[in-house]
Design a protein around this motif. Structure first.
Motif, PDB file in Angstrom:
ATOM      1  N   ASN A   1       0.811  -1.220   0.000  1.00 59.02           N
ATOM      2  CA  ASN A   1       0.000   0.000   0.000  1.00 59.02           C
ATOM      3  C   ASN A   1       0.842   1.266   0.000  1.00 59.02           C
ATOM      4  O   ASN A   1       0.557   2.221  -0.726  1.00 59.02           O
ATOM      5  CB  ASN A   1      -0.934   0.007   1.221  1.00 59.02           C
ATOM      6  N   ILE A   2       1.880   1.275   0.833  1.00 55.50           N
ATOM      7  CA  ILE A   2       2.676   2.487   0.979  1.00 55.50           C
ATOM      8  C   ILE A   2       3.548   2.744  -0.251  1.00 55.50           C
ATOM      9  O   ILE A   2       4.006   3.860  -0.486  1.00 55.50           O
ATOM     10  CB  ILE A   2       3.536   2.389   2.256  1.00 55.50           C
ATOM     11  N   ALA A   3       3.782   1.703  -1.061  1.00 49.75           N
ATOM     12  CA  ALA A   3       4.637   1.854  -2.245  1.00 49.75           C
ATOM     13  C   ALA A   3       3.843   2.172  -3.507  1.00 49.75           C
ATOM     14  O   ALA A   3       4.435   2.354  -4.575  1.00 49.75           O
ATOM     15  CB  ALA A   3       5.455   0.582  -2.456  1.00 49.75           C
ATOM     16  N   LEU A   4       2.526   2.252  -3.417  1.00 48.51           N
ATOM     17  CA  LEU A   4       1.716   2.511  -4.609  1.00 48.51           C
ATOM     18  C   LEU A   4       2.087   3.815  -5.318  1.00 48.51           C
ATOM     19  O   LEU A   4       2.138   3.846  -6.551  1.00 48.51           O
ATOM     20  CB  LEU A   4       0.228   2.494  -4.247  1.00 48.51           C
ATOM     21  N   PRO A   5       2.352   4.918  -4.585  1.00 49.35           N
ATOM     22  CA  PRO A   5       2.771   6.142  -5.299  1.00 49.35           C
ATOM     23  C   PRO A   5       4.061   5.945  -6.099  1.00 49.35           C
ATOM     24  O   PRO A   5       4.191   6.464  -7.214  1.00 49.35           O
ATOM     25  CB  PRO A   5       2.965   7.160  -4.161  1.00 49.35           C
TER      26      PRO A   5
ATOM     27  N   GLY B   1       0.045  15.792   8.244  1.00 46.31           N
ATOM     28  CA  GLY B   1       1.138  16.100   7.326  1.00 46.31           C
ATOM     29  C   GLY B   1       2.349  15.203   7.448  1.00 46.31           C
ATOM     30  O   GLY B   1       3.454  15.581   7.027  1.00 46.31           O
ATOM     31  N   MET B   2       2.198  14.000   7.990  1.00 44.05           N
ATOM     32  CA  MET B   2       3.327  13.082   8.117  1.00 44.05           C
ATOM     33  C   MET B   2       3.647  12.436   6.776  1.00 44.05           C
ATOM     34  O   MET B   2       2.791  12.338   5.905  1.00 44.05           O
ATOM     35  CB  MET B   2       3.000  11.973   9.132  1.00 44.05           C
ATOM     36  N   THR B   3       4.873  11.957   6.657  1.00 44.42           N
ATOM     37  CA  THR B   3       5.217  11.152   5.489  1.00 44.42           C
ATOM     38  C   THR B   3       4.609   9.752   5.651  1.00 44.42           C
ATOM     39  O   THR B   3       4.294   9.318   6.767  1.00 44.42           O
ATOM     40  CB  THR B   3       6.737  11.017   5.354  1.00 44.42           C
ATOM     41  N   GLU B   4       4.485   9.051   4.528  1.00 42.42           N
ATOM     42  CA  GLU B   4       3.948   7.686   4.599  1.00 42.42           C
ATOM     43  C   GLU B   4       4.847   6.784   5.435  1.00 42.42           C
ATOM     44  O   GLU B   4       4.357   5.908   6.158  1.00 42.42           O
ATOM     45  CB  GLU B   4       3.797   7.109   3.189  1.00 42.42           C
ATOM     46  N   LEU B   5       6.147   6.992   5.358  1.00 40.34           N
ATOM     47  CA  LEU B   5       7.078   6.165   6.130  1.00 40.34           C
ATOM     48  C   LEU B   5       6.872   6.373   7.628  1.00 40.34           C
ATOM     49  O   LEU B   5       6.778   5.401   8.393  1.00 40.34           O
ATOM     50  CB  LEU B   5       8.515   6.481   5.752  1.00 40.34           C
TER      51      LEU B   5
ATOM     52  N   SER C   1       2.596  -4.781  10.535  1.00 36.74           N
ATOM     53  CA  SER C   1       3.945  -4.282  10.225  1.00 36.74           C
ATOM     54  C   SER C   1       4.155  -4.054   8.739  1.00 36.74           C
ATOM     55  O   SER C   1       5.195  -3.513   8.344  1.00 36.74           O
ATOM     56  CB  SER C   1       5.000  -5.267  10.739  1.00 36.74           C
ATOM     57  N   GLY C   2       3.192  -4.453   7.919  1.00 40.16           N
ATOM     58  CA  GLY C   2       3.325  -4.279   6.479  1.00 40.16           C
ATOM     59  C   GLY C   2       3.637  -2.854   6.057  1.00 40.16           C
ATOM     60  O   GLY C   2       4.611  -2.617   5.310  1.00 40.16           O
ATOM     61  N   PRO C   3       2.840  -1.850   6.503  1.00 38.71           N
ATOM     62  CA  PRO C   3       3.131  -0.472   6.088  1.00 38.71           C
ATOM     63  C   PRO C   3       4.516   0.009   6.510  1.00 38.71           C
ATOM     64  O   PRO C   3       5.202   0.690   5.747  1.00 38.71           O
ATOM     65  CB  PRO C   3       2.027   0.339   6.784  1.00 38.71           C
ATOM     66  N   ALA C   4       4.934  -0.350   7.739  1.00 34.34           N
ATOM     67  CA  ALA C   4       6.248   0.099   8.207  1.00 34.34           C
ATOM     68  C   ALA C   4       7.365  -0.543   7.401  1.00 34.34           C
ATOM     69  O   ALA C   4       8.292   0.131   6.943  1.00 34.34           O
ATOM     70  CB  ALA C   4       6.404  -0.225   9.692  1.00 34.34           C
ATOM     71  N   LEU C   5       7.295  -1.860   7.219  1.00 35.61           N
ATOM     72  CA  LEU C   5       8.338  -2.554   6.458  1.00 35.61           C
ATOM     73  C   LEU C   5       8.345  -2.086   5.008  1.00 35.61           C
ATOM     74  O   LEU C   5       9.414  -1.881   4.411  1.00 35.61           O
ATOM     75  CB  LEU C   5       8.113  -4.065   6.536  1.00 35.61           C
ATOM     76  N   GLY C   6       7.154  -1.911   4.429  1.00 38.52           N
ATOM     77  CA  GLY C   6       7.080  -1.413   3.062  1.00 38.52           C
ATOM     78  C   GLY C   6       7.693  -0.035   2.922  1.00 38.52           C
ATOM     79  O   GLY C   6       8.389   0.261   1.948  1.00 38.52           O
ATOM     80  N   GLY C   7       7.447   0.810   3.915  1.00 33.74           N
ATOM     81  CA  GLY C   7       8.018   2.153   3.887  1.00 33.74           C
ATOM     82  C   GLY C   7       9.528   2.143   3.998  1.00 33.74           C
ATOM     83  O   GLY C   7      10.225   2.874   3.278  1.00 33.74           O
ATOM     84  N   VAL C   8      10.065   1.308   4.881  1.00 37.86           N
ATOM     85  CA  VAL C   8      11.524   1.222   5.059  1.00 37.86           C
ATOM     86  C   VAL C   8      12.189   0.711   3.785  1.00 37.86           C
ATOM     87  O   VAL C   8      13.204   1.262   3.329  1.00 37.86           O
ATOM     88  CB  VAL C   8      11.853   0.306   6.256  1.00 37.86           C
ATOM     89  N   LEU C   9      11.632  -0.347   3.200  1.00 32.72           N
ATOM     90  CA  LEU C   9      12.221  -0.909   1.983  1.00 32.72           C
ATOM     91  C   LEU C   9      12.154   0.078   0.822  1.00 32.72           C
ATOM     92  O   LEU C   9      13.113   0.241   0.060  1.00 32.72           O
ATOM     93  CB  LEU C   9      11.499  -2.208   1.606  1.00 32.72           C
ATOM     94  N   THR C  10      11.004   0.745   0.669  1.00 29.34           N
ATOM     95  CA  THR C  10      10.839   1.693  -0.433  1.00 29.34           C
ATOM     96  C   THR C  10      11.746   2.899  -0.269  1.00 29.34           C
ATOM     97  O   THR C  10      12.332   3.402  -1.238  1.00 29.34           O
ATOM     98  CB  THR C  10       9.370   2.152  -0.526  1.00 29.34           C
ATOM     99  N   GLU C  11      11.884   3.361   0.989  1.00 27.65           N
ATOM    100  CA  GLU C  11      12.684   4.553   1.259  1.00 27.65           C
ATOM    101  C   GLU C  11      14.181   4.294   1.075  1.00 27.65           C
ATOM    102  O   GLU C  11      14.904   5.129   0.527  1.00 27.65           O
ATOM    103  CB  GLU C  11      12.418   5.017   2.700  1.00 27.65           C
TER     104      GLU C  11
END
Length: 565
Positions: A29-33, A294-298, A148-158
């Motif tokens: 989800n977090i990597a869709l953009p 106004g937070m980042t997705e990560l 933990s999906g959103p957090a892990l996805g955010g870390v990997l994408t970032e």
């Protein structure tokens, strides 16, 4: 090697497959953009990277459970792990969005094979006296993977690339493939027979497809659109035909006698509601943190992982205890805690400290942990041992259906609430601009055009307003356009007043922005309250999700095993 070590390796193989299948329901989800930037296309197209997985997962899960019971759970589990691992690897190299969506559908089918088989594989690996502890760990992993999906996805994408949200599955899948044939023994339902229930498979697949696809498209088409109503009608008809086929069939995929076990029905309905509640908490809180605060997705994903922490800790405790004392009160208490935590999230404001969000999410995670593992344990405990496989398919299917249903309901409610609150604030803002005595007519026109275009559409973006800087830019453009049409002396007067007009514009926009953001916060608050209330029907269902405990002759609490009535 000792029997204890063999069981540990077997459980590791099961958990690895289970973890990656559940992780992929939320990690993308977090990597869709980022995917949209890479492939192009609109929001509607890129959303099918998520929807394709969820649709295939919900549609195939019951059929996969039946096939595993008939032809061997370890064999089917290995097929699912292989399919998931290969499709994950290929997804990372997908040359186009269409190919990626197709691979995500394959991943969803593989996930539907893996998830329901993990419970019967676990119960056949460990002795009955350890089932409470093991299912508690299973529940903890379930909560950890989903949250933990959103957090892990955010870390990997970032830090790496969006492709790594797929590549990360490969080593997990390979390790599971190595351990499974060595340490897991084959098991099946010996009463299931070998004949495939084609009619039942066709009707339940068609029913779930119509229901889930209809719920996915509700946001685009509306609840009362002819297409959605037709899908729901077709889904209901297919479900009725499925029940008829199961009643008449010689070897039905779903023995309808299971539906006569009250505790099993209570467990399935509890998971339907809790599945919806979990998705609602995750979705609304993420939207609130990114759109309002106004937070980042990560950062939002990392904060949301507090759900996993609370859920993991309490699942590991509530699972074993529910095996000893029963699941009913744990599950009912967990639903109450979830509902209270969800309702309390409505008290957040745009200036709320992170600690306040973490505390509420931890409380919600505790509620999830108190509910999920005990209910799953009760579902296993209250059905005949040979029917654990198909029972796992039913309750996982209802949980998946609940997740899709929850999103459909809560997104509709959020749109309506933001329309009401932000729409009223926007109308008030237009009047503020019109009544401002310092602003010139061209400036008022530019501001009103900005206000009418901002936040329309009733989505979470309704809280997004033109910043003072962007509004000033729009006003400057409008002033220059107006000045070009004036006579030289009039143009000189307008240019002299431009600086003052800019200052007044920024002040007005700043005031309006605060008011509209407050209105959006009220819209979210009302939606959080609704999400909390929607969890309340789960309380009575949780109370019947396990049989009442009785005392054995020796005075030791004993569970009453379900039978096919």
């Amino acid at each position: 090697m000792s029997e204890k070590m063999k069981r540990a390796f077997a459980f590791t193989a099961i958990i690895l497959g289970f973890f990656m299948a559940l992780l992929d329901t939320t990690i993308v989800n977090i990597a869709l953009p980022e995917m949209r930037t890479y492939f192009g296309g609109g929001v509607a197209e890129i959303s099918w990277v998520m929807n394709g997985y969820n649709l295939a997962f919900a549609v195939f899960i019951l059929t996969a459970s039946r096939l595993a019971d008939q032809f061997g759970r370890r064999k089917v589990f290995l097929i699912g792990i292989t399919l998931f691992t290969v499709s994950s690897l290929l997804a990372g190299f997908a040359p186009s969005l269409e190919v990626l969506i197709g691979l995500r559908v394959i991943q969803g089918l593989a996930g539907a094979i893996i998830v329901p088989v993990t419970i019967p594989l676990t119960t056949t690996t460990f002795p009955k006296e350890m089932h409470g502890i093991i299912i508690g760990i299973w529940g903890a992993v379930s909560g950890l993977a989903a949250a933990s999906g959103p957090a892990l996805g955010g870390v990997l994408t970032e830090n790496l690339d969006w492709k790594w949200i797929f590549f990360v599955n490969v080593p997990l899948g390979v390790l599971s493939l190595i351990l499974t044939p060595i340490f897991i023994r084959e098991s099946k339902d010996v009463s299931a027979g070998r004949r495939v229930d084609l009619a039942g498979t066709l009707f339940i697949t068609g029913s779930m497809f119509c229901f889930v696809y209809g719920l996915i498209r509700v946001d685009d088409w509306g609840w009362t659109s002819s297409a959605v109503l037709l899908l729901f009608a077709a889904g209901l008809l297919s479900l009725l035909l499925f029940l008829y086929a199961e009643r008449k069939g010689a070897e039905p995929m779903l023995p309808l006698e299971l539906m006569k076990i009250k505790a099993f029905n209570g467990a399935a309905l509890t998971l339907l509601i809790v599945g919806a509640g979990l998705m609602n908490i995750s979705l609304l809180t993420t939207f609130f943190m990114t759109r309002i605060m106004g937070m980042t997705e990560l950062k939002a994903g990392l904060i949301l992982s507090m759900l996993a922490i609370g859920s993991t800790l309490t699942s590991a405790v509530s699972g074993p205890l529910s095996g000893k004392f029963g699941s009913r009160w744990f599950a009912a208490g967990g639903v109450v805690v979830m509902a209270g935590a969800t309702y309390s999230l409505g008290g957040l404001t745009s200036a709320s400290p992170v600690s306040g969000i973490l505390l509420r999410l931890a409380l919600a995670g505790i509620g999830i942990g108190l509910t999920m593992a005990p209910v799953m344990s009760a579902a296993v405990r209250n059905v005949p041992e040979e029917k654990v496989g198909i029972s796992s398919g039913v309750i996982n299917m209802t949980k998946a259906l609940g997740s899709v249903l929850g999103v459909a309901i809560i997104v509709t409610a959020l749109q309506q609430n933001l329309d009401d609150k932000v729409g009223a604030a926007r109308s008030s803002a237009v009047q503020v601009v019109r009544n401002d005595a310092k602003l010139l007519p061209p400036v008022k026109e530019a501001l009103m055009a900005s206000l009418q275009g901002a936040g329309s559409g009733g989505s979470a973006e309704a809280a997004s307003l033109p910043s003072p800087e962007s509004a000033a830019a729009a006003v400057g453009s409008q002033l220059r356009a107006a000045a070009s049409k004036l006579a030289p002396e009039e143009r000189a007067v307008l240019e002299q007043s431009a600086q003052g007009q800019m200052r007044e514009t920024e002040a007005v926009v700043d005031r309006i922005g605060r008011e509209m953001k407050e209105a959006a916060v009220k819209g979210f608050s009302r939606t959080f309250a609704l999400a909390g209330l929607l969890l309340l029907p789960g309380i009575p269902f949780a109370l019947i999700s396990d049989r009442a405990r009785r005392r054995s002759e020796g005075g030791i609490p004993a569970a009453e095993k379900g039978t096919l009535l």
